[in-house]
Design a protein around this motif. Structure first.
Motif, mmCIF file in Angstrom:
data_model
loop_
_atom_site.group_PDB
_atom_site.id
_atom_site.type_symbol
_atom_site.label_atom_id
_atom_site.label_comp_id
_atom_site.label_asym_id
_atom_site.label_seq_id
_atom_site.Cartn_x
_atom_site.Cartn_y
_atom_site.Cartn_z
ATOM 1 N N ARG A 228 0.723 -1.204 -0.069
ATOM 2 C CA ARG A 228 0.234 -0.067 -0.035
ATOM 3 C C ARG A 228 1.141 1.273 -0.015
ATOM 4 O O ARG A 228 0.255 2.348 -0.115
ATOM 5 C CB ARG A 228 -1.090 -0.101 0.883
ATOM 6 C CG ARG A 228 -1.841 -1.069 1.002
ATOM 7 C CD ARG A 228 -2.913 -1.048 2.270
ATOM 8 N NE ARG A 228 -4.013 -1.919 2.155
ATOM 9 C CZ ARG A 228 -3.750 -3.395 2.839
ATOM 10 N NH1 ARG A 228 -2.863 -3.427 3.586
ATOM 11 N NH2 ARG A 228 -4.809 -4.057 2.562
ATOM 12 N N GLU A 234 -0.053 3.813 -6.898
ATOM 13 C CA GLU A 234 -1.108 4.781 -6.455
ATOM 14 C C GLU A 234 -1.469 6.059 -7.316
ATOM 15 O O GLU A 234 -2.513 6.509 -7.417
ATOM 16 C CB GLU A 234 -0.851 5.244 -5.084
ATOM 17 C CG GLU A 234 -1.763 6.164 -4.454
ATOM 18 C CD GLU A 234 -3.189 5.643 -4.235
ATOM 19 O OE1 GLU A 234 -4.179 6.486 -4.420
ATOM 20 O OE2 GLU A 234 -3.414 4.626 -3.954
ATOM 21 N N SER A 251 -3.360 -3.067 -3.884
ATOM 22 C CA SER A 251 -4.087 -3.642 -2.850
ATOM 23 C C SER A 251 -4.723 -5.136 -3.320
ATOM 24 O O SER A 251 -5.607 -5.551 -2.342
ATOM 25 C CB SER A 251 -5.518 -2.725 -3.213
ATOM 26 O OG SER A 251 -5.916 -2.501 -4.632
ATOM 27 N N ASP A 264 0.778 -9.588 1.524
ATOM 28 C CA ASP A 264 0.890 -8.207 2.025
ATOM 29 C C ASP A 264 2.381 -7.886 2.204
ATOM 30 O O ASP A 264 2.984 -8.148 3.283
ATOM 31 C CB ASP A 264 -0.008 -7.870 2.973
ATOM 32 C CG ASP A 264 -0.231 -6.402 3.500
ATOM 33 O OD1 ASP A 264 0.800 -5.452 3.003
ATOM 34 O OD2 ASP A 264 -0.900 -6.151 4.204
ATOM 35 N N THR A 266 3.533 -4.536 2.563
ATOM 36 C CA THR A 266 3.319 -3.026 2.871
ATOM 37 C C THR A 266 4.562 -2.990 3.768
ATOM 38 O O THR A 266 5.212 -1.670 3.735
ATOM 39 C CB THR A 266 2.080 -2.529 3.500
ATOM 40 O OG1 THR A 266 0.998 -2.889 2.446
ATOM 41 C CG2 THR A 266 1.990 -1.281 3.782
#
Length: 298
Positions: A228, A234, A251, A264, A266
């Motif tokens: 993220r 993004e 995502s 994930d 992140t």
């Protein structure tokens, strides 16, 4: 020329390329130019004209052997602006531990190069070229990713008796996505696993059917690694697609499927260019998440 993996260290392939798709590829996240023109007026029309002028030559496609090994091919696919760049040391340094016995290949495809984002006055208005040329190159690469994916699938199908592992970063993950979809037509499971790092390809609800097709040729899993904190996906990817896109590298993939595993990252990956340097740690986390002590491919 038959496209297949062999003992050759390098072979290019420029003929018999799949026909170029239309530009309005809603099902894989390319924002239709017709909508761009509606929202941006003359700017969108100018961009559309420039793109139509550029989507004429067959895409560049070349597979280069990095190291010899067994009949398990590990294929690295880089992303935007990587065309012609043959340095794969970032992949090699992190993959050696898990895939040391495999044969390694690098796929060089029409991902554009830094020179391509310079203004092209021959088909853009001089006062708009600096602004629009990077966007032109981006859309061009997004479309070329589909053609490269189909050619990669052709190479895989033309090489029976081999196992294949695919690893792609950014638009390289998009190439793999299209390769898997093309392979689904063959009704054969010939890909062991696929690793998508910061994938620049859509994974929202509207893309569920596409990802379901992509799972068909995979024996193991599609490991989709997302962060993220990937600001390029993004702001640049979503911005170029008018914020209508949901990149899998930001995502995750919406489709819940036994062969799709979202990882994930992140807390591990702080930016778009940090992915490949963390590949070894990502592999370790994948092993941990599956409850295994060693990679199931080896």
């Amino acid at each position: 020329m038959k496209l297949r993996f062999s003992e050759a260290d390098y072979f290019p392939y420029n003929g018999d390329a799949p026909s170029q798709p239309g530009l309005a590829l809603d099902d894989i996240g390319l924002f239709p130019l017709s909508h761009l023109a509606d929202h941006a007026g003359s700017v969108g029309q100018l961009l559309g004209k420039a793109l139509r002028a550029r989507f004429v030559a067959p895409p560049h496609f070349a597979l280069r052997k990095i190291q010899g090994g067994d009949r398990h091919a590990l294929i690295f696919v880089n992303g935007f602006l990587s065309s012609g760049k043959l340095d794969t040391s970032d992949w090699e340094q992190t993959a050696q531990g898990q895939f040391g016995h495999a044969s390694w290949y690098h796929l060089d495809w029409s991902a554009c190069s830094p020179a391509d984002i310079l203004p092209a006055e021959s088909f853009l208005q001089p006062n708009a070229g600096i602004v629009l040329q990077p966007l032109v190159s981006w859309y061009r690469s997004m479309s070329n990713a589909e053609a490269a994916g189909k050619l990669l699938a052709k190479a895989i199908v033309s090489t029976p008796g081999w196992r294949f592992t695919l690893a792609g970063h950014s638009l390289g993950a998009r190439v793999i996505h299209f390769a898997l979809r093309e392979l689904s037509r063959q009704r054969r499971q010939c890909v062991e696993n696929a690793y998508l790092l910061g994938g620049a390809v859509d994974g929202g609800v509207k893309d569920d059917h596409c990802w379901r097709l992509a799972t068909a040729p995979v024996k193991g899993h599609i490991f989709n690694c997302y962060s993220r904190r990937d600001a390029v996906l993004e702001w640049a990817y979503r911005g170029a697609n008018a914020r209508f896109s949901e990149p899998v590298g930001l995502s995750g993939i919406n489709l819940k499927h036994v062969r799709i595993v979202d990882i994930d990252c992140t807390g591990l990956v702080s930016g778009h260019m940090a992915w490949k340097g963390q590949f070894q740690e990502i592999l370790r986390r994948i092993d941990t998440s599956l409850g295994k002590q060693k990679n199931p491919l080896l």
